[in-house]
Design an enzyme around this catalytic site. Structure first.
Site, PDB file in Angstrom:
ATOM      1  N   ASP A  36       0.820  -1.209   0.000  1.00 49.81           N
ATOM      2  CA  ASP A  36       0.000   0.000   0.000  1.00 49.81           C
ATOM      3  C   ASP A  36       0.857   1.264   0.000  1.00 49.81           C
ATOM      4  OD1 ASP A  36      -2.053  -1.781   0.270  1.00 49.81           O
ATOM      5  OD2 ASP A  36      -2.928  -0.880   2.070  1.00 49.81           O
ATOM      6  N   HIS A  57       3.769  -2.261   3.114  1.00 50.88           N
ATOM      7  CA  HIS A  57       3.735  -0.889   2.614  1.00 50.88           C
ATOM      8  C   HIS A  57       5.026  -0.554   1.869  1.00 50.88           C
ATOM      9  CE1 HIS A  57       0.655  -0.913   5.761  1.00 50.88           C
ATOM     10  NE2 HIS A  57       0.106   0.133   5.124  1.00 50.88           N
TER      11      HIS A  57
END
Length: 414
Positions: free
Chosen positions: A6, A152
């Protein structure tokens, strides 16, 4: 299991993650922030070009639960547009930042053709100061079948995630997990490796023997599925039945393997022949896509050239006129090549008045063993002893000449 990332793309950390994924042949899903895609379009294109999915994570990483329905649709729509402007395919999935979702948000996204995907394992790699070892261990501790891992590539601590990533991949594989991307429906799509066929070279054996040409089926990556293809052979200069035994069957690569070897029987003979070839091809893949689908098998000959020759002979001259005598020119065995020699007569005690000489090239088609040299013998009225001339054999093409010179005798007519 599926790896998802992400908040990117970011120049340094996303590039480093892509390098790790490429080096370990892993495909993942990147939930990208729209403004980051607009800022780094080439990096988003690299993600897609290397087989990863690039999907929607809102335009500015907004908490969708705090937005109106119209604003939810606006931020998702802008992110999809940024992806299209960067040259990506249309986004089909979205992940709400912070996991903040509701039926209202899901309904708003569905009207845009987007399906929501959350996660099952969160190692909290976004926390500042969380070490690579802690991130790795948290992922591996909580692994379960069909796990969706939240990582991430666009936060301050993403360098630790980069460092943890090799250990996550290797540790998951050691536990028997296969790493795939997400499908349009949001489920995990098992990776479909490319399957390719590599050719082989084999030296044929003696007559009656069978040797093995070993062609290789190779996968671009291991998979949790058994991969299979149909493998077929086709004649070339090497012919099915006489030079090799045809193969037409399904061949499987077991789950977890990188490839298998397939044996094709090659039949030996005793004929000298040029290098021959036949082809093998694969089709109808299951749980894979085709890479190199056709390969060549080279069959090297191991037989010496045939020998060519003729024997000494005696002829009786005709009482009157002339007669044509035939001298057999033989090969020791059939050759698989087109062969030839030069045959020339040389006067000795028999002169031009006694016979008509020959100087010609005699060719043998592949498989033939006999030609005739025709010499015209002339009559005379002189009582004389037997006369001789010689025949030379020279300039062989794919032949040997054990005896290059023979003697012919013309005996006086009774």
């Amino acid at each position: 299991m599926a790896l998802t990332f992400d908040d990117g793309p970011r120049a340094r950390t996303t590039t480093a993650m892509l390098d790790v994924l490429r080096g370990r042949h892993v495909r993942a899903t990147f939930f990208a922030v729209g403004q980051q895609v607009a800022r780094y379009p080439s990096l988003a294109r690299r993600e897609r070009a290397e087989g990863h999915r690039v999907e929607n994570h809102s335009y500015r990483h907004e908490n969708l639960s705090r937005l109106s329905t119209a604003a939810v649709q606006s931020t998702l729509r802008r992110t999809t547009a940024a992806g299209l402007a960067a040259g990506l395919s249309r986004m089909r999935l979205y992940r709400p930042p912070y996991g903040a979702t509701s039926p209202r948000i899901r309904s708003a996204a569905a009207t845009l053709g987007l399906r929501e995907v959350l996660w099952t394992v969160d190692p909290q790699d976004w926390r500042t100061g969380r070490s690579a070892a802690s991130i790795r261990d948290r992922v591996l501790t909580h692994l379960a079948p069909n796990a969706v891992i939240l990582l991430h590539d666009g936060v301050a601590n993403s360098s630790a995630t980069v460092a943890a990533l090799p250990g996550i991949i290797d540790g998951a594989r050691a536990r028997g997990y296969c790493l795939g991307t997400l499908s349009d429906s949001g489920g995990i799509q098992r990776p479909a490796p490319k399957v390719s066929l590599a050719g082989a070279t084999v030296t044929e054996g003696a007559f009656g023997t069978v040797r093995s040409a070993k062609v290789a089926l190779q996968l671009s990556a291991r998979t949790s599925h058994t991969v299979s293809v149909r493998l077929r052979t086709a004649s070339g200069t090497a012919r099915s039945g006489s030079d090799f035994r045809a193969v037409d069957r399904r061949v499987s690569v077991p789950a977890g393997w990188r490839g298998v070897t397939v044996t094709i029987p090659v039949v030996g003979d005793n004929r000298d022949e040029p290098t021959e070839m036949f082809s093998a091809s694969i089709s109808a893949p299951r749980y894979a896509s085709l890479g190199t689908s056709r390969a060549t098998v080279v069959v090297l000959d191991d037989d010496p050239p045939s020998a060519v020759g003729m024997n000494d002979a005696t002829f009786t001259e005709p009482a009157t006129g002339t007669k044509v005598v035939t001298i057999p020119l033989r090969l020791s065995r059939p050759s698989g090549r087109a062969t030839s020699v030069r045959v020339k007569t040389w006067p000795m005690t028999a002169r031009a008045a006694d016979f008509t000489g020959v100087d010609a090239v005699y060719s043998f088609a592949a498989g033939s063993t006999l030609r005739y040299v025709r010499v015209t013998v002339k009559s005379d009225t002189v009582a004389e002893p037997p006369e001789t001339f010689r025949v030379s054999i020279s300039r062989p093409a794919h032949l040997t000449i054990p005896r290059p010179l023979v003697t012919m005798t013309i005996r006086n007519s009774p």
